[in-house]
Design a protein around this motif. Structure first.
Motif, PDB file in Angstrom:
ATOM      1  N   GLY A  38       0.788  -1.222   0.000  1.00 51.53           N
ATOM      2  CA  GLY A  38       0.000   0.000   0.000  1.00 51.53           C
ATOM      3  C   GLY A  38       0.819   1.270   0.000  1.00 51.53           C
ATOM      4  N   GLY A  39       0.207   2.340  -0.513  1.00 52.25           N
ATOM      5  CA  GLY A  39       0.868   3.633  -0.640  1.00 52.25           C
ATOM      6  C   GLY A  39       0.688   4.523   0.577  1.00 52.25           C
ATOM      7  N   ASP A  40       0.691   3.937   1.744  1.00 54.88           N
ATOM      8  CA  ASP A  40       0.675   4.660   3.014  1.00 54.88           C
ATOM      9  C   ASP A  40       1.162   3.666   4.067  1.00 54.88           C
ATOM     10  N   PHE A  41       0.897   3.950   5.348  1.00 54.78           N
ATOM     11  CA  PHE A  41       1.339   3.034   6.403  1.00 54.78           C
ATOM     12  C   PHE A  41       0.194   2.223   6.997  1.00 54.78           C
ATOM     13  N   SER A  42      -0.947   2.188   6.319  1.00 51.54           N
ATOM     14  CA  SER A  42      -2.110   1.503   6.886  1.00 51.54           C
ATOM     15  C   SER A  42      -1.915  -0.008   7.003  1.00 51.54           C
ATOM     16  N   ALA A  43      -1.038  -0.592   6.192  1.00 51.19           N
ATOM     17  CA  ALA A  43      -0.799  -2.030   6.295  1.00 51.19           C
ATOM     18  C   ALA A  43      -0.247  -2.420   7.661  1.00 51.19           C
ATOM     19  N   ALA A 354      -6.855   0.032  13.395  1.00 50.43           N
ATOM     20  CA  ALA A 354      -7.242  -0.132  11.994  1.00 50.43           C
ATOM     21  C   ALA A 354      -8.735   0.086  11.812  1.00 50.43           C
ATOM     22  N   GLN A 355      -9.520  -0.497  12.708  1.00 53.24           N
ATOM     23  CA  GLN A 355     -10.977  -0.355  12.675  1.00 53.24           C
ATOM     24  C   GLN A 355     -11.443  -0.174  14.114  1.00 53.24           C
ATOM     25  N   ALA A 356     -12.266   0.824  14.353  1.00 53.98           N
ATOM     26  CA  ALA A 356     -12.672   1.111  15.727  1.00 53.98           C
ATOM     27  C   ALA A 356     -14.155   1.434  15.784  1.00 53.98           C
ATOM     28  N   ALA A 357     -14.805   0.945  16.835  1.00 51.63           N
ATOM     29  CA  ALA A 357     -16.212   1.244  17.110  1.00 51.63           C
ATOM     30  C   ALA A 357     -16.276   2.038  18.405  1.00 51.63           C
ATOM     31  N   TYR A 358     -16.940   3.186  18.373  1.00 49.55           N
ATOM     32  CA  TYR A 358     -17.070   4.055  19.535  1.00 49.55           C
ATOM     33  C   TYR A 358     -18.522   3.983  20.013  1.00 49.55           C
ATOM     34  N   VAL A 359     -18.696   3.472  21.240  1.00 54.02           N
ATOM     35  CA  VAL A 359     -20.018   3.123  21.755  1.00 54.02           C
ATOM     36  C   VAL A 359     -20.368   4.042  22.926  1.00 54.02           C
ATOM     37  N   PRO A 360     -21.488   4.787  22.859  1.00 51.87           N
ATOM     38  CA  PRO A 360     -21.872   5.660  23.969  1.00 51.87           C
ATOM     39  C   PRO A 360     -22.448   4.863  25.133  1.00 51.87           C
ATOM     40  N   SER A 361     -22.259   5.386  26.362  1.00 48.73           N
ATOM     41  CA  SER A 361     -22.772   4.682  27.538  1.00 48.73           C
ATOM     42  C   SER A 361     -23.319   5.670  28.560  1.00 48.73           C
ATOM     43  N   GLN A 381     -10.026   2.322   8.318  1.00 47.62           N
ATOM     44  CA  GLN A 381      -8.886   2.699   7.495  1.00 47.62           C
ATOM     45  C   GLN A 381      -8.159   3.932   8.021  1.00 47.62           C
ATOM     46  N   THR A 382      -7.411   3.715   9.075  1.00 48.01           N
ATOM     47  CA  THR A 382      -6.563   4.778   9.584  1.00 48.01           C
ATOM     48  C   THR A 382      -5.134   4.582   9.094  1.00 48.01           C
ATOM     49  N   ASP A 383      -4.307   5.529   9.420  1.00 44.26           N
ATOM     50  CA  ASP A 383      -2.918   5.524   8.992  1.00 44.26           C
ATOM     51  C   ASP A 383      -2.173   6.450   9.939  1.00 44.26           C
ATOM     52  N   PHE A 384      -0.952   6.124  10.291  1.00 46.00           N
ATOM     53  CA  PHE A 384      -0.184   6.975  11.191  1.00 46.00           C
ATOM     54  C   PHE A 384      -0.008   8.382  10.626  1.00 46.00           C
ATOM     55  N   PRO A 428     -13.274  11.525  13.241  1.00 42.12           N
ATOM     56  CA  PRO A 428     -13.234  11.204  11.802  1.00 42.12           C
ATOM     57  C   PRO A 428     -11.983  11.690  11.081  1.00 42.12           C
ATOM     58  N   ARG A 429     -11.283  12.692  11.635  1.00 38.52           N
ATOM     59  CA  ARG A 429     -10.032  13.149  11.012  1.00 38.52           C
ATOM     60  C   ARG A 429      -8.974  12.048  10.954  1.00 38.52           C
ATOM     61  N   LEU A 430      -9.121  11.062  11.821  1.00 36.77           N
ATOM     62  CA  LEU A 430      -8.102  10.023  11.949  1.00 36.77           C
ATOM     63  C   LEU A 430      -8.366   8.807  11.073  1.00 36.77           C
ATOM     64  N   TYR A 431      -9.444   8.831  10.308  1.00 30.50           N
ATOM     65  CA  TYR A 431      -9.834   7.667   9.509  1.00 30.50           C
ATOM     66  C   TYR A 431     -10.246   8.107   8.104  1.00 30.50           C
ATOM     67  N   GLU A 432     -10.099   7.190   7.167  1.00 28.38           N
ATOM     68  CA  GLU A 432     -10.535   7.445   5.799  1.00 28.38           C
ATOM     69  C   GLU A 432     -12.055   7.324   5.665  1.00 28.38           C
ATOM     70  N   ARG A 433     -12.650   6.440   6.470  1.00 24.17           N
ATOM     71  CA  ARG A 433     -14.096   6.228   6.385  1.00 24.17           C
ATOM     72  C   ARG A 433     -14.691   6.229   7.788  1.00 24.17           C
ATOM     73  N   HIS A 434     -15.903   6.799   7.905  1.00 23.57           N
ATOM     74  CA  HIS A 434     -16.607   6.727   9.174  1.00 23.57           C
ATOM     75  C   HIS A 434     -18.108   6.780   8.908  1.00 23.57           C
ATOM     76  N   GLU A 435     -18.870   6.204   9.800  1.00 26.30           N
ATOM     77  CA  GLU A 435     -20.333   6.225   9.676  1.00 26.30           C
ATOM     78  C   GLU A 435     -20.943   6.024  11.052  1.00 26.30           C
ATOM     79  N   VAL A 436     -22.115   6.646  11.256  1.00 22.73           N
ATOM     80  CA  VAL A 436     -22.890   6.421  12.471  1.00 22.73           C
ATOM     81  C   VAL A 436     -23.964   5.396  12.125  1.00 22.73           C
ATOM     82  N   VAL A 437     -23.977   4.295  12.850  1.00 16.40           N
ATOM     83  CA  VAL A 437     -24.900   3.194  12.575  1.00 16.40           C
ATOM     84  C   VAL A 437     -25.931   3.093  13.677  1.00 16.40           C
TER      85      VAL A 437
END
Length: 439
Positions: A38-43, A354-361, A381-384, A428-437
């Motif tokens: 890959g063309g970044d450090f995400s691997a 690499a993949q993170a879920a943020y859960v409110p409590s 899809q984050t990257d350093f 979201p600045r730290l990831y290529e993709r994000h969504e609220v599910v």
């Protein structure tokens, strides 16, 4: 002989794989040119690796700016696991990109006839174990496994296809995580608990039980291997005041690495606190604190006389210019009070993000109970380099909570807490993709 994808997945699971990926190999993906990841450090978030270190070897008469990291790699087949002792990752910050090399050397059972050629249609399958091992299997274009993988549209993470653990599984790891979080949401209030090493749920009364309780419900044992929590996903809870506005009570703590340089390392924490700590602001006797917000936009802190700087990163190009760079807090004379090397920070960031879920409590007491929200933030899809970009912009910051009690004694009682944090809205600045599910 492996004759199907189902058989290969069975073999990977037999050898401990908890996540499985595949990469379609290009002609240049071979033992001579290395395998492009890959063309970044995400691997680095996908493939477990050892400490990142500089490689100053001269290549074709020139010193190439790069770094390396060992990978505990095994080729697998029907006969068992075969260690490839020289396997590792190579990081090229100039481009940037990551490649894998050394996967044939020292391993007689390695599939050299596949990995030394430039044939189209070859496939590399990688299994990741909870112990941080990487299992490899290579197939040529005519192999049934390669044909089965080509025939289906798999989820992508960077250059990797994400394969299921079991053939025919309809649910992806993301689907399974969401199903579990949906089940936990429907439980409503859950007694504060922590999963013991033997897998039993134990009552937990300390005020930081939100994460432990969620992990216990997901079957995650604390202090295990440095792997993501649930099928490749890091799961983080954050306290809110209600499930209407979901306003976080506090920023998100991303990681808590200890400094790797500066006075903090050279003179120890006690010496650091004597020089830069300050008397407890609430009047607690014989206690010295070190706190405050330190980011690349702020000037000297009024209590500590320190500010944050970053070296080795070009904010305009978004590239690392020196892999020996660092994040540092310095005094008015530019003396380094504490620093965190890029290599060390990269290892911390890559470990679980690499993949993170943020859960409110929500929390209530007595008795101590938690309820988890009906919607979650999924980030992928984050990257350093994204971390450094956010740090340079002041979105990510250093927020220490270090204290020394009995500070005047010969042996002060010191609590260390070096936190790097971000406002929830800036995640979201730290990831290529994000969504609220919505669950």
């Amino acid at each position: 002989m492996i004759g199907s994808l189902a058989q290969l997945l069975d073999l990977m699971r037999h050898h401990g794989a908890t996540r499985i990926y595949a990469k379609n190999l290009a002609p240049n993906d071979n033992s001579k040119n290395q395998v492009y990841l890959g063309g970044d450090f995400s691997a680095l978030n996908i493939i477990p690796h050892g400490e990142i270190y500089s490689d100053d070897a001269e290549i074709a008469g020139a010193v190439r700016d790069r770094a390396k990291a060992k990978v505990n790699f095994f080729w697998v087949d029907e006969a068992g696991r075969h260690h490839a002792p020289d396997a590792g990752l190579i990081l090229y910050p100039k481009y940037p990109e990551v490649r894998m090399s050394g996967f044939l050397k020292g391993c007689r059972e390695a599939p050299s006839h596949i990995m030394r050629v430039r044939d189209e249609g070859r496939l590399l399958v990688l299994g990741i174990t909870a112990a941080g091992e990487v299992l490899g299997y290579a197939a040529d274009a005519d192999h049934p496994v390669a044909a089965e993988v080509r025939a289906y549209q798999w989820p992508m993470i960077g250059v990797f296809l994400e394969l299921p653990l079991h053939a025919g599984e309809a649910d992806s790891p993301k689907d399974r995580l969401l199903n579990e979080l949906r089940r936990i949401w429907r439980l409503n209030w859950i007694a504060s608990q922590k999963l013991a090493a033997d897998g039993t749920k134990q009552p937990y009364s300390a005020p930081n039980g939100g994460g432990y309780t969620l992990e216990a419900e997901l079957g995650i044992t604390p202090n295990g291997y440095a792997e993501p929590d649930f099928m490749g996903w890091e799961v983080k809870q954050y306290g809110v005041r209600d499930f209407v506005r979901f306003a976080p009570k506090s920023p998100v703590t991303l990681m808590t690495p200890e400094p790797t340089g500066g006075i903090y390392r050279d003179e120890g924490v006690a010496g650091f606190m004597k020089r830069f700590g300050y008397a407890d602001q609430s009047g607690k006797a014989d206690r010295i604190n070190f706190g405050g917000r330190y980011d690349c936009l702020k000037s000297l802190h009024h209590l500590t006389g320190l500010r944050m700087v970053m070296s080795g990163y070009d904010a305009q190009s978004g590239k690392i210019t020196d892999l020996d760079g660092a994040l540092s807090i310095v005094d008015g004379n530019e003396e380094i009070a504490a620093s965190w090397s890029f290599k060390g920070m990269m290892a911390h960031w890559n470990r679980k993000h690499a993949q993170a879920a943020y859960v409110p409590s929500l929390f209530r007491t007595p008795p101590a109970q938690y309820s988890y929200g009906p919607s979650v933030l999924l980030c992928e899809q984050t990257d350093f380099l994204l971390f450094l970009k956010a740090f340079a912009a002041g979105s990510v910051y250093y927020d220490p909570a270090i204290k020394a009690e009995k500070a005047s004694s010969a042996k002060p009682e010191i609590k260390r807490r070096s936190q790097f944090r971000v406002a929830h809205a800036d995640l979201p600045r730290l990831y290529e993709r994000h969504e609220v599910v919505a669950l």
